[in-house]
Design a protein around this motif. Structure first.
Motif, PDB file in Angstrom:
ATOM      1  N   THR A  18       0.836  -1.207   0.000  1.00  0.00           N
ATOM      2  CA  THR A  18       0.000   0.000   0.000  1.00  0.00           C
ATOM      3  C   THR A  18       0.868   1.252   0.000  1.00  0.00           C
ATOM      4  O   THR A  18       0.605   2.205  -0.749  1.00  0.00           O
ATOM      5  N   ILE A  19       1.898   1.259   0.836  1.00  0.00           N
ATOM      6  CA  ILE A  19       2.816   2.403   0.863  1.00  0.00           C
ATOM      7  C   ILE A  19       3.489   2.570  -0.489  1.00  0.00           C
ATOM      8  O   ILE A  19       3.595   3.691  -1.022  1.00  0.00           O
ATOM      9  N   ALA A  20       3.944   1.453  -1.068  1.00  0.00           N
ATOM     10  CA  ALA A  20       4.598   1.508  -2.383  1.00  0.00           C
ATOM     11  C   ALA A  20       3.640   2.034  -3.446  1.00  0.00           C
ATOM     12  O   ALA A  20       4.015   2.865  -4.285  1.00  0.00           O
ATOM     13  N   ALA A  21       2.383   1.585  -3.402  1.00  0.00           N
ATOM     14  CA  ALA A  21       1.404   2.020  -4.404  1.00  0.00           C
ATOM     15  C   ALA A  21       1.140   3.523  -4.311  1.00  0.00           C
ATOM     16  O   ALA A  21       1.067   4.221  -5.334  1.00  0.00           O
ATOM     17  N   ILE A  22       1.005   4.033  -3.095  1.00  0.00           N
ATOM     18  CA  ILE A  22       0.746   5.463  -2.906  1.00  0.00           C
ATOM     19  C   ILE A  22       1.919   6.297  -3.422  1.00  0.00           C
ATOM     20  O   ILE A  22       1.730   7.309  -4.112  1.00  0.00           O
ATOM     21  N   ILE A  23       3.136   5.861  -3.108  1.00  0.00           N
ATOM     22  CA  ILE A  23       4.315   6.604  -3.571  1.00  0.00           C
ATOM     23  C   ILE A  23       4.415   6.560  -5.091  1.00  0.00           C
ATOM     24  O   ILE A  23       4.712   7.573  -5.739  1.00  0.00           O
ATOM     25  N   ILE A  24       4.156   5.402  -5.681  1.00  0.00           N
ATOM     26  CA  ILE A  24       4.210   5.280  -7.146  1.00  0.00           C
ATOM     27  C   ILE A  24       3.164   6.171  -7.797  1.00  0.00           C
ATOM     28  O   ILE A  24       3.436   6.827  -8.820  1.00  0.00           O
ATOM     29  N   LEU A  25       1.976   6.216  -7.231  1.00  0.00           N
ATOM     30  CA  LEU A  25       0.924   7.076  -7.787  1.00  0.00           C
ATOM     31  C   LEU A  25       1.341   8.548  -7.746  1.00  0.00           C
ATOM     32  O   LEU A  25       1.068   9.307  -8.684  1.00  0.00           O
ATOM     33  N   LEU A  26       1.982   8.952  -6.655  1.00  0.00           N
ATOM     34  CA  LEU A  26       2.453  10.335  -6.556  1.00  0.00           C
ATOM     35  C   LEU A  26       3.537  10.632  -7.592  1.00  0.00           C
ATOM     36  O   LEU A  26       3.517  11.682  -8.241  1.00  0.00           O
ATOM     37  N   ILE A  27       4.463   9.712  -7.776  1.00  0.00           N
ATOM     38  CA  ILE A  27       5.530   9.902  -8.765  1.00  0.00           C
ATOM     39  C   ILE A  27       4.945   9.963 -10.176  1.00  0.00           C
ATOM     40  O   ILE A  27       5.367  10.793 -11.002  1.00  0.00           O
ATOM     41  N   LYS A  28       3.980   9.108 -10.453  1.00  0.00           N
ATOM     42  CA  LYS A  28       3.340   9.114 -11.773  1.00  0.00           C
ATOM     43  C   LYS A  28       2.615  10.430 -12.025  1.00  0.00           C
ATOM     44  O   LYS A  28       2.578  10.936 -13.147  1.00  0.00           O
ATOM     45  N   LYS A  29       2.041  10.970 -10.963  1.00  0.00           N
ATOM     46  CA  LYS A  29       1.340  12.251 -11.093  1.00  0.00           C
ATOM     47  C   LYS A  29       2.326  13.369 -11.431  1.00  0.00           C
ATOM     48  O   LYS A  29       2.048  14.238 -12.272  1.00  0.00           O
ATOM     49  N   ILE A  30       3.486  13.340 -10.788  1.00  0.00           N
ATOM     50  CA  ILE A  30       4.496  14.381 -11.013  1.00  0.00           C
ATOM     51  C   ILE A  30       5.051  14.305 -12.426  1.00  0.00           C
ATOM     52  O   ILE A  30       5.218  15.326 -13.110  1.00  0.00           O
ATOM     53  N   PHE A  31       5.324  13.071 -12.896  1.00  0.00           N
ATOM     54  CA  PHE A  31       5.951  12.892 -14.207  1.00  0.00           C
ATOM     55  C   PHE A  31       4.938  12.396 -15.248  1.00  0.00           C
ATOM     56  O   PHE A  31       5.309  11.666 -16.166  1.00  0.00           O
ATOM     57  N   LYS A  32       3.711  12.825 -15.117  1.00  0.00           N
ATOM     58  CA  LYS A  32       2.632  12.301 -15.954  1.00  0.00           C
ATOM     59  C   LYS A  32       2.950  12.363 -17.440  1.00  0.00           C
ATOM     60  O   LYS A  32       2.847  11.361 -18.159  1.00  0.00           O
ATOM     61  N   ASN A  33       3.303  13.520 -17.953  1.00  0.00           N
ATOM     62  CA  ASN A  33       3.531  13.701 -19.384  1.00  0.00           C
ATOM     63  C   ASN A  33       5.016  13.787 -19.740  1.00  0.00           C
ATOM     64  O   ASN A  33       5.359  14.129 -20.876  1.00  0.00           O
ATOM     65  N   LYS A  34       5.877  13.516 -18.767  1.00  0.00           N
ATOM     66  CA  LYS A  34       7.306  13.650 -18.997  1.00  0.00           C
ATOM     67  C   LYS A  34       7.945  12.355 -19.485  1.00  0.00           C
ATOM     68  O   LYS A  34       8.873  12.373 -20.279  1.00  0.00           O
ATOM     69  N   ILE A  35       7.480  11.242 -18.955  1.00  0.00           N
ATOM     70  CA  ILE A  35       8.071   9.957 -19.326  1.00  0.00           C
ATOM     71  C   ILE A  35       7.065   9.158 -20.142  1.00  0.00           C
ATOM     72  O   ILE A  35       5.860   9.428 -20.131  1.00  0.00           O
ATOM     73  N   SER A  36       7.545   8.167 -20.852  1.00  0.00           N
ATOM     74  CA  SER A  36       6.711   7.406 -21.778  1.00  0.00           C
ATOM     75  C   SER A  36       5.725   6.522 -21.032  1.00  0.00           C
ATOM     76  O   SER A  36       5.871   6.239 -19.836  1.00  0.00           O
TER      77      SER A  36
END
Length: 618
Positions: A18-36
């Motif tokens: 759960t902790i890993a999922a929350i952190i990954i979701l936050l990172i994906k939000k930050i780099f939403k359109n930056k990485i493929s």
């Protein structure tokens, strides 16, 4: 492994996931359109590994360190002098306090009550362990073991049963659906439209898919999908034949073949399996839904790499057209379909229309993000440093004027008499509280036998080891009558080591199994050889460094090894299951003796290089 063991492991993995999922979701939000999209999809592999692998290496940079209480305290306290007390007042299996609780003060000011200017003995422990604290706060090991003697109607056990029921029901439901789908799909007809099959073969050749994947068509199919791991099939709705152009069919086939090339079906089934195990965790369900969406986006990205930029818009329009004729949601579990919910389709079409190949910089950034997250999330928190309370002790004679030679080993019997050996006069004897001695003449020992190693079990049977050319163990009662004699099958013991039996140790568990600790002085290693009650060799446990061993009330073995640092291991010696292992860095020196207390379930360690005893609450 018990049901509660399994449930607690899954519960822990679910929490960490759960902790890993929350952190990954936050990172994906930050780099939403930056990485493929592929990088977004790849990042989720960290979560899956976190949910699959129960044990990960410890690291000081792990994000889970924020969820661990660290206790680095070390405390030294002076204990009272032991003044002429009988050895039955010093008993590791019956540690009790002689202090009136109302008279106890704060730990930092007074540990023991006083009377007539003299301090009273506060604890009762084994002769090798002189004193311990009553109210210290030692570190408690959490090893997720379940005591079957405890009440099985406790909340954790009920929760484990509910979890198992939910898991079984979920598994049976998925199994029933797959059997139903398999029977239904086996009746579908293969596509015999030459134009469609020709387009499909061109796509398969272009994408270099060598495996023969049949096309199956039926009116009951909701949307184009790839199904099956070992015998994959591409499912096509019959209604699409007349509604889609050849170019649109090309996009459909390339999308499904991309799923095959990316092994998405295997991942889908892995998600189903993990979702069944973690059915109680809504965060995991939400994360898995995002993973499926990212899988489709990554698949779109791969299709775009095979077509011309001028076709991007056509590919997006194909998805919108299929959405218009889409008759419902694809409910086949484990299948990878092209069409999903309308909101997701709209987002995917926008991504397709605005698709641009990522610059090398952002590709590298995606790899860096994955690597950093792996370091933070695929490592466990470092185990907190053991809080060790070191107890200074002084000792005086507890049985003065015994008029004996040099005493060898000592063992406390169930009647609180002391079993010992007078090495000078070669006499095995018991000593009561008043210093009264009773010699034990063991019948049947070899002539001129020199006793070097002995112990007693919980029933006061005396075990004597004979390290001659044919090693034996003799068992006597307290009257000296021989109970039995057994040959011992020692394994891999250098004959030169047989001359150092005095440095060996022997323990007997409640079932009569015998544990012989054999130090190997030349290699600075040790082996604990385990024998059944008849002397037959069961197994050998290897350890590095100088070692002492101790058994607890449940016959778990504690191995205390010293090689640059103290390493304490708790394990089931017969099954080999290791419950926990603790490494002391700087706060313990070489341990020369250990004793287990049944009453407070603690391990007491006597250090050689310091005048102190350390207590571990187990």
């Amino acid at each position: 492994m018990t049901l509660l063991n399994a449930f607690l492991i899954v519960l822990k993995m679910s929490f960490l996931g759960t902790i890993a999922a929350i952190i990954i979701l936050l990172i994906k939000k930050i780099f939403k359109n930056k990485i493929s999209a592929s990088c977004h999809y790849l990042i989720w592999m960290i979560l899956l590994l976190r949910l699959i692998v129960p044990y990960c290496p410890e690291s000081s940079v792990s994000v889970y360190n924020f969820f661990t209480n660290h206790n680095y305290g070390t405390e030294e306290i002076q204990s009272p002098v032991i003044n002429n007390v009988g050895h039955n007042d010093i008993h590791s299996n019956n540690i009790q306090s002689g202090v009136n609780p109302s008279a106890q003060k704060d730990l930092s000011t007074s540990l023991y009550s006083t009377k007539d200017g003299k301090q009273e003995l506060a604890n009762k422990i084994e002769p090798s362990i002189f004193n311990s604290l009553q109210n210290q706060r030692p570190y408690t090991f959490s090893d997720y073991t379940y005591d079957s003697n405890k009440d099985k109607f406790q909340a954790p056990y009920i929760a484990a049963i509910i979890w198992l029921l939910g898991t079984c029901l979920g598994g049976l439901y998925i199994l029933w659906l797959q059997v139903s789908y398999s029977i239904k799909i086996s009746k579908f007809e293969l596509c015999n439209d030459r134009n469609i099959t020709a387009i499909y073969e061109i796509c398969r050749s272009k994408m270099k898919v060598r495996k023969e994947i049949p096309l199956v068509m039926d009116t009951s199919i909701k949307t184009p999908s790839l199904l099956g791991i070992f015998y994959p099939k591409i499912l096509l709705p019959s209604d699409y034949v007349e509604r889609l152009t050849e170019e649109e069919f090309k996009f459909v086939f390339m999308h499904e073949l991309s799923h095959y090339k990316r092994k998405d079906i295997i991942l889908r089934w892995l998600l189903i399996f993990l979702q069944i195990l973690h059915w109680f965790n809504p965060v995991i369900w939400f994360a898995f839904n995002i993973i499926r969406q990212d899988s489709e986006k990554a698949c779109d990205e791969q299709v775009l790499s095979y077509i011309e930029p001028s076709e991007y818009k056509k590919y997006g329009n194909t998805m919108l057209k299929m959405l218009d004729i889409f008759s419902g949601y694809n409910s086949i579990y484990g299948a990878a379909g092209m069409i999903d919910r309308k909101k997701l389709i709209t987002e995917r079409v926008k991504n397709i229309v605005n698709f641009k190949k990522n610059y090398v910089l952002w590709s590298v950034a995606g790899v860096v993000i994955f690597s950093v997250l792996a370091v933070f999330l695929l490592t466990n928190a470092r185990q907190p440093v053991q809080e060790v309370v070191k107890i200074k002790y002084e000792a005086e004679k507890i049985i003065p004027n015994t008029e004996m030679g040099v005493l060898g080993r000592m063992k406390l019997l169930s009647n609180e008499h002391l079993l010992t050996y007078d090495m000078q006069n070669r006499r095995l004897m018991t000593i009561d509280d008043g210093g009264n001695k009773k010699e034990i003449h063991c019948e049947g020992l070899p002539q001129d036998f020199r006793l070097q190693l002995f112990t007693a079990d919980a029933k006061d049977a005396i075990y004597i080891f004979d390290g001659s050319a044919e090693p034996k163990i003799y068992v006597f009662n307290l009257e000296g009558e021989k109970i039995k004699e057994m040959q011992v099958e020692l394994k891999d013991v250098d004959p030169s080591e047989m001359h150092a039996v005095l440095q060996w140790d022997m323990k007997v568990d409640s079932k009569g199994n015998i544990y012989l600790l054999i130090p190997q002085l030349q290699t600075q290693q040790a082996s604990t050889q385990v024998f059944d009650p008849e002397g037959k060799h069961i197994k050998t446990l290897k350890s590095d460094g100088y070692v002492c061993v101790e058994l607890d009330a449940e016959d778990n073995l504690y191995t205390i090894a010293w090689e640059n640092r103290i390493v304490i291991t708790k394990q089931n010696p017969l099954t080999g299951e290791i419950f926990w292992q603790y490494e002391a860095e700087n706060n313990l020196s070489y341990v020369r003796n250990a004793a287990y207390s049944k009453q407070d379930q603690s391990l007491y360690l006597v250090e050689l290089n310091s005048n102190s005893v350390s207590k571990f609450d187990l």
